[in-house]
Design an enzyme around this catalytic site. Sequence first.
Site, PDB file in Angstrom:
ATOM      1  N   LYS A 138       0.836  -1.194   0.000  1.00 44.69           N
ATOM      2  CA  LYS A 138       0.000   0.000   0.000  1.00 44.69           C
ATOM      3  C   LYS A 138       0.868   1.239   0.000  1.00 44.69           C
ATOM      4  O   LYS A 138       1.987   1.161   0.502  1.00 44.69           O
ATOM      5  CB  LYS A 138      -0.963   0.031   1.189  1.00 44.69           C
ATOM      6  CG  LYS A 138      -0.378  -0.272   2.578  1.00 44.69           C
ATOM      7  CD  LYS A 138       0.756   0.487   3.166  1.00 44.69           C
ATOM      8  CE  LYS A 138       0.659   1.965   3.353  1.00 44.69           C
ATOM      9  NZ  LYS A 138       1.907   2.531   3.954  1.00 44.69           N
ATOM     10  N   TYR A 227      -4.525   4.078   5.720  1.00 47.47           N
ATOM     11  CA  TYR A 227      -5.091   3.205   6.757  1.00 47.47           C
ATOM     12  C   TYR A 227      -6.418   3.760   7.278  1.00 47.47           C
ATOM     13  O   TYR A 227      -7.338   3.014   7.597  1.00 47.47           O
ATOM     14  CB  TYR A 227      -4.128   3.070   7.943  1.00 47.47           C
ATOM     15  CG  TYR A 227      -2.889   2.273   7.639  1.00 47.47           C
ATOM     16  CD1 TYR A 227      -2.873   0.896   7.810  1.00 47.47           C
ATOM     17  CD2 TYR A 227      -1.730   2.885   7.179  1.00 47.47           C
ATOM     18  CE1 TYR A 227      -1.735   0.159   7.533  1.00 47.47           C
ATOM     19  CE2 TYR A 227      -0.585   2.165   6.896  1.00 47.47           C
ATOM     20  CZ  TYR A 227      -0.593   0.800   7.074  1.00 47.47           C
ATOM     21  OH  TYR A 227       0.523   0.068   6.793  1.00 47.47           O
TER      22      TYR A 227
HETATM   23  P1  NAD Z   1      12.409   1.078   2.233  1.00 55.12           P
HETATM   24  O1  NAD Z   1      12.935   2.376   1.759  1.00 55.12           O
HETATM   25  O2  NAD Z   1      12.923   0.547   3.517  1.00 55.12           O
HETATM   26  O3  NAD Z   1      12.642  -0.046   1.122  1.00 55.12           O
HETATM   27  C1  NAD Z   1      12.375   0.184  -0.242  1.00 55.12           C
HETATM   28  C2  NAD Z   1      13.208  -0.775  -1.090  1.00 55.12           C
HETATM   29  O4  NAD Z   1      12.897  -0.534  -2.469  1.00 55.12           O
HETATM   30  C3  NAD Z   1      14.720  -0.578  -0.932  1.00 55.12           C
HETATM   31  O5  NAD Z   1      15.338  -1.832  -0.796  1.00 55.12           O
HETATM   32  C4  NAD Z   1      15.150   0.080  -2.250  1.00 55.12           C
HETATM   33  O6  NAD Z   1      16.462  -0.259  -2.640  1.00 55.12           O
HETATM   34  C5  NAD Z   1      14.123  -0.528  -3.221  1.00 55.12           C
HETATM   35  N1  NAD Z   1      13.897   0.216  -4.468  1.00 55.12           N
HETATM   36  C6  NAD Z   1      13.559  -0.353  -5.633  1.00 55.12           C
HETATM   37  N2  NAD Z   1      13.391   0.549  -6.600  1.00 55.12           N
HETATM   38  C7  NAD Z   1      13.640   1.754  -6.051  1.00 55.12           C
HETATM   39  C8  NAD Z   1      13.624   3.086  -6.551  1.00 55.12           C
HETATM   40  N3  NAD Z   1      13.332   3.352  -7.842  1.00 55.12           N
HETATM   41  N4  NAD Z   1      13.888   4.081  -5.696  1.00 55.12           N
HETATM   42  C9  NAD Z   1      14.164   3.850  -4.399  1.00 55.12           C
HETATM   43  N5  NAD Z   1      14.192   2.586  -3.861  1.00 55.12           N
HETATM   44  C10 NAD Z   1      13.932   1.554  -4.678  1.00 55.12           C
HETATM   45  O7  NAD Z   1      10.819   1.224   2.271  1.00 55.12           O
HETATM   46  P2  NAD Z   1       9.768   0.310   3.075  1.00 55.12           P
HETATM   47  O8  NAD Z   1       9.474   0.942   4.382  1.00 55.12           O
HETATM   48  O9  NAD Z   1      10.202  -1.100   3.048  1.00 55.12           O
HETATM   49  O10 NAD Z   1       8.454   0.519   2.185  1.00 55.12           O
HETATM   50  C11 NAD Z   1       8.293  -0.130   0.935  1.00 55.12           C
HETATM   51  C12 NAD Z   1       6.789  -0.227   0.602  1.00 55.12           C
HETATM   52  O11 NAD Z   1       6.133  -0.970   1.613  1.00 55.12           O
HETATM   53  C13 NAD Z   1       6.074   1.125   0.549  1.00 55.12           C
HETATM   54  O12 NAD Z   1       5.100   1.093  -0.474  1.00 55.12           O
HETATM   55  C14 NAD Z   1       5.399   1.247   1.902  1.00 55.12           C
HETATM   56  O13 NAD Z   1       4.222   2.036   1.887  1.00 55.12           O
HETATM   57  C15 NAD Z   1       5.066  -0.212   2.182  1.00 55.12           C
HETATM   58  N6  NAD Z   1       4.998  -0.526   3.631  1.00 55.12           N
HETATM   59  C16 NAD Z   1       3.884  -1.135   4.107  1.00 55.12           C
HETATM   60  C17 NAD Z   1       3.792  -1.447   5.445  1.00 55.12           C
HETATM   61  C18 NAD Z   1       2.566  -2.158   5.958  1.00 55.12           C
HETATM   62  O14 NAD Z   1       2.375  -2.233   7.165  1.00 55.12           O
HETATM   63  N7  NAD Z   1       1.738  -2.702   5.079  1.00 55.12           N
HETATM   64  C19 NAD Z   1       4.822  -1.111   6.321  1.00 55.12           C
HETATM   65  C20 NAD Z   1       5.961  -0.501   5.797  1.00 55.12           C
HETATM   66  C21 NAD Z   1       6.038  -0.200   4.440  1.00 55.12           C
END
Ligand code: NAD
Length: 375
Positions: A138, A227
Site C-alpha cells: 500500500k 489506513y
Molecule cells: P524502504 O525504503 O525501507 O525499502 C524500499 C526498497 O525498495 C529498498 O530496498 C530500495 O532499494 C528498493 N527500491 C527499488 N526501486 C527503487 C527506486 N526506484 N527508488 C528507491 N528505492 C527503490 O521502504 P519500506 O518501508 O520497506 O516501504 C516499501 C513499501 O512498503 C512502501 O510502499 C510502503 O508504503 C510499504 N509498507 C507497508 C507497510 C505495511 O504495514 N503494510 C509497512 C511498511 C512499508
Amino acid sequence: MPHSLNSVSRRRFLGQLSAAAALVLAPRRVRALDTPPTKKLGVALLGLGSYSTHELGPALRATEHCHLTGVVTGSPAKGKEWARKYGFPKKNIFAYDTMAQMAGNPDIDIVYVVTPNGVHAENCIAAAKAGKHVICEKPMANSVADCDAMIAACREAGVRLTVGYRLHYEPHHAELARLAREKVFGPFMRMDGANGFTMDSEARANTLWRLNKKLAGGGPLMDMGVYVVQAVCMAKVEAAPIAVTATFGPVTRPDVFSEVEESVKWTMEYADGAKATCLATYGESVSRFRAEADHGWAQLEEPAFYYDEPMLTTSQGKVHLPKVNHQVAQLDGMALELLAGRPSIAPGEMGRRDVAIVEAIYAAARSGQRVEVRA
Ligand code: NAD
C-alpha cells in the site's frame, strides 16, 4: 508505514519484534479450508528494504501456506545474503531488469512488491508479464491511471492482483468489518480516525523517498492516511464516500516538507449521511479509529493501525480475540484464497478505490472545494 523512531514508537517496534518472535515459536494455527491445500506457494519479495527485512521475510518463516523462495533486488550481494539466510537457490535471485526470466521458474508463484509507491506500477506489471500473481504494498500506486494499468496487466496475464492490506486479515479489524456488515449497532454514521508518526531526523535518514513526491506520490496521506481511508470504508461495508473536503496543515519544517504535505485533515461524506473526520500526519505519533452508530459504537484503541495487537472496545465492552502476527495472517490468508480459488478480500480494485479517494482528498485540499469521489 516505517518504523517510527521516537521513544514510544521504538518501544512499539521492539514489541512488534518480540511478538513476531513469539509467533514463530508458537504452535501453528490452521484455518479451515474449502479444499485442503496441495502445496505451499512460493513467494519472491521484490525490494529488500525495511518492511521486507524486518517484517515480511521473518513472517514467511512462520507461514503455513507460503514460503520465501526468491527475491528481486538491485543488489546481487544482498540477493546472495537472502538466499543463504532463507535457504533458496541462487537461480531464484532476480534483478529488476531480469524479471522476465522468472516466467519459467516453478518455484515462484507470487511476487510481493515492496518498493517505494512510485515504482509499484512498473514492478507489478513486470511481475504480471512474467506470469506471477502479485501482492502490491500500500498505497497501490501514485495515481488511478497507474492502478488501472496494473489491473489491466494482471487481467491480461491471468494472474491475481492483491494489495498488502494486512489489517483485513487481523481479527480485531475483521470484527469491526463484521459489526458494520451485520449492522449490530445500526449503520455507522459518525467516524473519526487519525494515523501518523513524527518524521524526525532519524526517520528521515532511513526513508528519504517518503519525502520525495515522485517516489511517494505525496506525504502522510499516501503513507499513513490510507489506513484511515481503509478503516472508514470498512466501517461503511467497503462503500466509497460520495465526496470529500480537505485542508493541508501548516508547514512547520519547510526544509523537510518541500515536496509533500506535513499533515492533512479531511472529511469523507457518504450517500446515507454518514461522515468521517480524518487526519494523517508526519508531525506526531497517533493511531486511532472510532465509529459510532445510533445504537452503539466501536473503537480501535491507540495504536489502531500499527503491528501491535489492536484493542477493540465497543459500547458492549472489550472484545477478546486471538493475537496474530499481521504479516503472517495476511500472507497465509492470501495464499489460502489463491489455493482455494476464492476471491481475495483485498483485491487490486480495492487499492484502486483508495487511490481514487486519496486523489479526491488532494484535489479538495488544493482547491478548498468539496470534491466528488469517482471510485
Ligand atoms: P524502504 O525504503 O525501507 O525499502 C524500499 C526498497 O525498495 C529498498 O530496498 C530500495 O532499494 C528498493 N527500491 C527499488 N526501486 C527503487 C527506486 N526506484 N527508488 C528507491 N528505492 C527503490 O521502504 P519500506 O518501508 O520497506 O516501504 C516499501 C513499501 O512498503 C512502501 O510502499 C510502503 O508504503 C510499504 N509498507 C507497508 C507497510 C505495511 O504495514 N503494510 C509497512 C511498511 C512499508
